[in-house]
Design an enzyme around this catalytic site. Structure first.
Site, PDB file in Angstrom:
ATOM      1  CG  ASN A  92       8.258 -10.252 -11.549  1.00 49.12           C
ATOM      2  OD1 ASN A  92       7.487  -9.306 -11.495  1.00 49.12           O
ATOM      3  ND2 ASN A  92       7.843 -11.498 -11.692  1.00 49.12           N
ATOM      4  NE  ARG A  93       6.062  -3.561 -15.444  1.00 52.97           N
ATOM      5  CZ  ARG A  93       4.786  -3.467 -15.037  1.00 52.97           C
ATOM      6  NH1 ARG A  93       4.458  -2.620 -14.074  1.00 52.97           N
ATOM      7  NH2 ARG A  93       3.844  -4.211 -15.598  1.00 52.97           N
ATOM      8  CE  LYS A  94       1.643  -6.881 -13.602  1.00 55.88           C
ATOM      9  NZ  LYS A  94       0.417  -7.672 -13.905  1.00 55.88           N
ATOM     10  CE  LYS A  95       9.143 -12.259  -7.078  1.00 62.73           C
ATOM     11  NZ  LYS A  95      10.002 -13.479  -7.036  1.00 62.73           N
TER      12      LYS A  95
ATOM     13  CG  ASP B 142      12.836 -18.891  -4.840  1.00 65.98           C
ATOM     14  OD1 ASP B 142      12.629 -18.493  -5.999  1.00 65.98           O
ATOM     15  OD2 ASP B 142      12.794 -20.094  -4.538  1.00 65.98           O
ATOM     16  CB  SER B 143       7.529 -16.305  -3.549  1.00 63.23           C
ATOM     17  OG  SER B 143       8.106 -15.236  -2.858  1.00 63.23           O
TER      18      SER B 143
ATOM     19  CG  PHE C 172       3.200 -11.063  -9.746  1.00 60.30           C
ATOM     20  CD1 PHE C 172       4.084 -12.058  -9.367  1.00 60.30           C
ATOM     21  CD2 PHE C 172       3.047  -9.953  -8.918  1.00 60.30           C
ATOM     22  CE1 PHE C 172       4.802 -11.951  -8.176  1.00 60.30           C
ATOM     23  CE2 PHE C 172       3.765  -9.839  -7.729  1.00 60.30           C
ATOM     24  CZ  PHE C 172       4.640 -10.846  -7.362  1.00 60.30           C
TER      25      PHE C 172
ATOM     26  CG  HIS D 145       3.438 -15.096   0.146  1.00 59.12           C
ATOM     27  ND1 HIS D 145       2.389 -14.467  -0.495  1.00 59.12           N
ATOM     28  CD2 HIS D 145       4.314 -15.422  -0.846  1.00 59.12           C
ATOM     29  CE1 HIS D 145       2.622 -14.420  -1.795  1.00 59.12           C
ATOM     30  NE2 HIS D 145       3.783 -14.986  -2.032  1.00 59.12           N
TER      31      HIS D 145
END
Length: 204
Positions: free
Chosen positions: A9-12, A69-70, A152, A180
């Site tokens: 995930n690029r944004k993450k 993991d969110s 996102f 978070h």
């Protein structure tokens, strides 16, 4: 020092790199290892999923691996979407699909009962078998309509406690101060500063 982020995930990845900047660590991601397979997130808890991904990437690369993991837990929905947050509207669902389903389920629920929290679980796994978990939380409520274009996931509908803007209406810098993921990564950062010398030979 090198750590592999177990995500595509690029944004993450950008968010993780941004918050961890300043440490003497070269941050890689699974995008740097195209031969790696996708890990199915079939755990019943955030930490199960985070550990599963980090263990796989660590084993395959021989490098320390970090996995996040969110998810979003909405009180009026009994804690849903929870660990299914990324796949709430289906395994191939987009962020917009998931938000649409969430808002449909909350239709008619008054503002004071739209309380929710974002949860972040970060797992760090070392080649020597040591494993560490770091948690972060931010409370807030769900807006009635999506607002903003930043971020996102459920960011366009999550209003953190004490604010009037959604995460998606905040700049990345604003969000990073209270998210978070920031809380969990601050704990990770403190750990690395204190204990990284122990793992120097593994992190080089």
């Amino acid at each position: 020092m090198k750590i592999v982020i177990a995500s595509r995930n690029r944004k993450k990845i950008e968010e993780l790199k941004r918050i961890l900047q300043g440490l003497e660590i070269t941050i890689l991601s699974v995008n740097d290892f195209p031969e790696l397979e996708e890990v199915k997130e079939d755990g019943l808890t955030f930490d199960e999923n985070a550990l599963k991904k980090a263990r796989y990437v660590c084993q395959q690369t021989g490098l320390p691996a970090l996995s996040d993991d969110s998810g979003l837990e909405v009180e009026a929905l009994g804690g849903r979407p929870g660990v299914r947050s990324a796949r709430y509207a289906g395994d191939e669902a987009s962020d917009d699909d998931n938000i649409k389903k969430l808002l449909e389920e909350l239709a008619g629920v008054p503002s004071e009962k739209r309380t929710a929290q974002f949860v972040c679980c970060i797992a760090l796994v070392f080649p020597d078998g040591k494993e560490y978990i770091f948690w972060g939380y931010v409370r807030g409520k769900i807006s009635e309509i999506p607002r903003g274009t930043q971020g996102f996931g459920y960011d366009p509908v999550f209003i953190p406690e004490g604010f009037k803007k959604t995460f998606a209406e905040m700049s990345p810098h604003e969000k990073d101060k209270i998210s978070h993921r920031k809380e969990a990564l601050d704990k990770l950062r403190d750990f690395l500063i204190k204990f990284a010398p122990i793992y120097k030979q593994n992190l080089l």
